[in-house]
Design an enzyme around this catalytic site. Structure first.
Site, mmCIF file in Angstrom:
data_model
loop_
_atom_site.group_PDB
_atom_site.id
_atom_site.type_symbol
_atom_site.label_atom_id
_atom_site.label_comp_id
_atom_site.label_asym_id
_atom_site.label_seq_id
_atom_site.Cartn_x
_atom_site.Cartn_y
_atom_site.Cartn_z
ATOM 1 N N ARG A 1 -1.309 5.285 13.136
ATOM 2 C CA ARG A 1 -0.389 4.641 14.083
ATOM 3 C C ARG A 1 -0.788 4.997 15.511
ATOM 4 O O ARG A 1 -1.487 6.005 15.734
ATOM 5 C CB ARG A 1 1.054 5.045 13.804
ATOM 6 C CG ARG A 1 1.357 6.486 13.958
ATOM 7 C CD ARG A 1 2.775 6.860 13.517
ATOM 8 N NE ARG A 1 2.815 8.267 13.211
ATOM 9 C CZ ARG A 1 2.879 9.239 14.123
ATOM 10 N NH1 ARG A 1 2.904 8.946 15.408
ATOM 11 N NH2 ARG A 1 2.903 10.505 13.766
ATOM 12 N N ARG B 1 0.849 -1.196 0.000
ATOM 13 C CA ARG B 1 0.000 0.000 0.000
ATOM 14 C C ARG B 1 0.883 1.245 0.000
ATOM 15 O O ARG B 1 2.029 1.216 0.380
ATOM 16 C CB ARG B 1 -0.894 0.013 1.241
ATOM 17 C CG ARG B 1 -2.043 -0.965 1.138
ATOM 18 C CD ARG B 1 -2.944 -0.882 2.376
ATOM 19 N NE ARG B 1 -3.454 0.457 2.575
ATOM 20 C CZ ARG B 1 -3.408 1.115 3.749
ATOM 21 N NH1 ARG B 1 -2.872 0.571 4.794
ATOM 22 N NH2 ARG B 1 -3.892 2.345 3.841
ATOM 23 N N LYS C 1 3.369 -6.839 11.858
ATOM 24 C CA LYS C 1 2.579 -7.146 10.661
ATOM 25 C C LYS C 1 2.767 -8.595 10.222
ATOM 26 O O LYS C 1 3.875 -9.049 9.970
ATOM 27 C CB LYS C 1 2.982 -6.203 9.543
ATOM 28 C CG LYS C 1 2.067 -6.294 8.350
ATOM 29 C CD LYS C 1 1.855 -4.950 7.761
ATOM 30 C CE LYS C 1 1.267 -5.026 6.381
ATOM 31 N NZ LYS C 1 0.963 -3.719 5.842
HETATM 32 C C1 BTN Z 1 0.485 -3.763 2.295
HETATM 33 O O1 BTN Z 1 1.294 -2.860 2.046
HETATM 34 O O2 BTN Z 1 0.148 -4.020 3.455
HETATM 35 C C2 BTN Z 1 -0.137 -4.545 1.176
HETATM 36 C C3 BTN Z 1 0.703 -5.698 0.763
HETATM 37 C C4 BTN Z 1 0.078 -6.555 -0.312
HETATM 38 C C5 BTN Z 1 1.043 -7.586 -0.842
HETATM 39 C C6 BTN Z 1 0.390 -8.545 -1.793
HETATM 40 S S1 BTN Z 1 1.430 -9.905 -2.174
HETATM 41 C C7 BTN Z 1 0.318 -10.429 -3.406
HETATM 42 C C8 BTN Z 1 -0.164 -9.179 -4.108
HETATM 43 N N1 BTN Z 1 0.736 -8.805 -5.176
HETATM 44 C C9 BTN Z 1 1.356 -7.646 -4.903
HETATM 45 O O3 BTN Z 1 2.198 -7.111 -5.654
HETATM 46 N N2 BTN Z 1 0.937 -7.148 -3.746
HETATM 47 C C10 BTN Z 1 -0.056 -8.001 -3.132
#
Ligand code: BTN
Length: 326
Positions: free
Chosen positions: A323, A119, A184
């Protein structure tokens, strides 16, 4: 040499035992020099290869690679198309690029992402064979407005699958970070394409930290934990990467079906019952400003409610981060 040979080699080494160069050559029907060339690719993938004089080669701790048949079995009753890849840029990017040509419910899973997306423009650390990187494409008829709260519902779905393993203390940080003790464990990234006022496709991407190698973890810029360590800490045994990825597929498809008919209302209580920081002081940042207040929860649309001096502020997602301020 194709991915298929590398995959065969990985499947032999996945048991974590030593295998001699001679045995590998025989099983792969190739010379020892050709085997060596394949073995050299493993450290490039971030897979730790150990060699012992007279013993051969092993992957310490072994690997549980994805297996199509097992994934399909665990994902029942889901019956969509499964794109199982060794290495690609991003499972989300893959489905976004092909969104016009894939059916609703299609899933893409990879052993490794070279450009995993997180994100707010961040990268998602995605080493080979150790975590879960999974995306599902879903078609919605009602445009962007029918998607209110969807990203929170995905968080609920992921948390419930992880709890189903027997893990305790799984919480959700708005909108959908999956945490245990503020570390996380999994992240969710939704991307949309198509007509924002009509038929659109959403790619739901889920990353679960399964067994993060320490080398790769150095690139993570926030507190994190993985399923293997938590399972050990909490005395949970018998967790399988294939089983969890398969159950995630089943749970996502059932959640998306339910969401398409009832929206966020069916998920709000389930989100609130796991919400991190409710009733506590938090700081919420947008591109423009940071506000401090007490986190009240979320409304029927999944918007974050923050009690600040002078009233209640609502945040609807996008580039917002939250946060603890305690
Ligand atoms: C975050 O930042 O919390 C979101 C992370 C999301 C990661 C997943 S892994 C599968 C899918 N493909 C990606 O490139 N991102 C999501």
């Amino acid at each position: 040499m194709s991915d298929a040979v590398l995959m065969q080699l990985l499947r032999i080494l996945a048991d974590g035992n030593y295998h001699s160069g001679e045995e590998l050559g025989e099983r792969l029907s190739m010379s020892r020099t050709a085997v060596w060339k394949q073995l050299k690719k493993l450290p490039e993938l971030g897979v730790e290869l150990q060699s012992g004089r007279g013993q051969g080669y092993c992957l310490p701790g072994g690997l549980e690679l994805f297996q199509r048949e097992r994934l399909l079995k665990e994902a029942e009753p889901w019956q969509g198309d499964l794109q199982l890849e060794l290495v690609l840029d991003s499972t989300n990017a893959q489905l976004m690029t092909r969104s016009a040509n894939v059916k609703s419910g299609t899933v893409c899973i990879a052993e490794q992402q070279t450009a995993g997306r997180g994100r707010r423009g961040r990268a998602w650390v995605s080493p080979f064979g150790q975590n879960i990187y999974l995306s599902m494409l879903w078609q919605f008829e009602g445009g962007a407005s029918s998607l209110e709260g969807l990203s929170l519902a995905v968080g609920v779905c992921v948390a419930e699958v992880l709890e189903g393993l027997g893990l305790n203390g799984v919480t959700l940080k708005w909108p959908n970070d999956v945490l245990v003790d503020q570390r996380k464990l999994a992240g969710v990234l939704l991307e949309m394409t198509g007509d924002p006022a009509g038929v659109c496709q959403v790619v739901v991407g889920v990353g679960v930290n399964w067994r993060m190698p320490i080398g790769a973890a150095q690139n993570i810029d926030q507190p994190w934990v993985d399923v293997s360590h938590l399972a050990e800490e909490q005395g949970v045994s018998g967790v399988s990467r294939n089983a969890v990825a398969g159950r995630l597929i089943a749970a996502l498809s059932s959640m998306l079906t339910e969401f398409s008919s009832v929206g966020f209302s069916g998920f709000r209580q389930r989100w609130l019952s796991r919400a991190a920081f409710v009733g506590r002081s938090v700081a919420v940042s947008t591109a423009k400003e940071t506000s401090s207040g007490v986190l009240l929860g979320v409304d029927e649309a999944g918007a974050l409610l923050l009690d600040v001096a002078g009233g209640v502020q609502r945040y609807y997602g996008g580039e917002v981060s939250l946060r603890s301020a305690e």
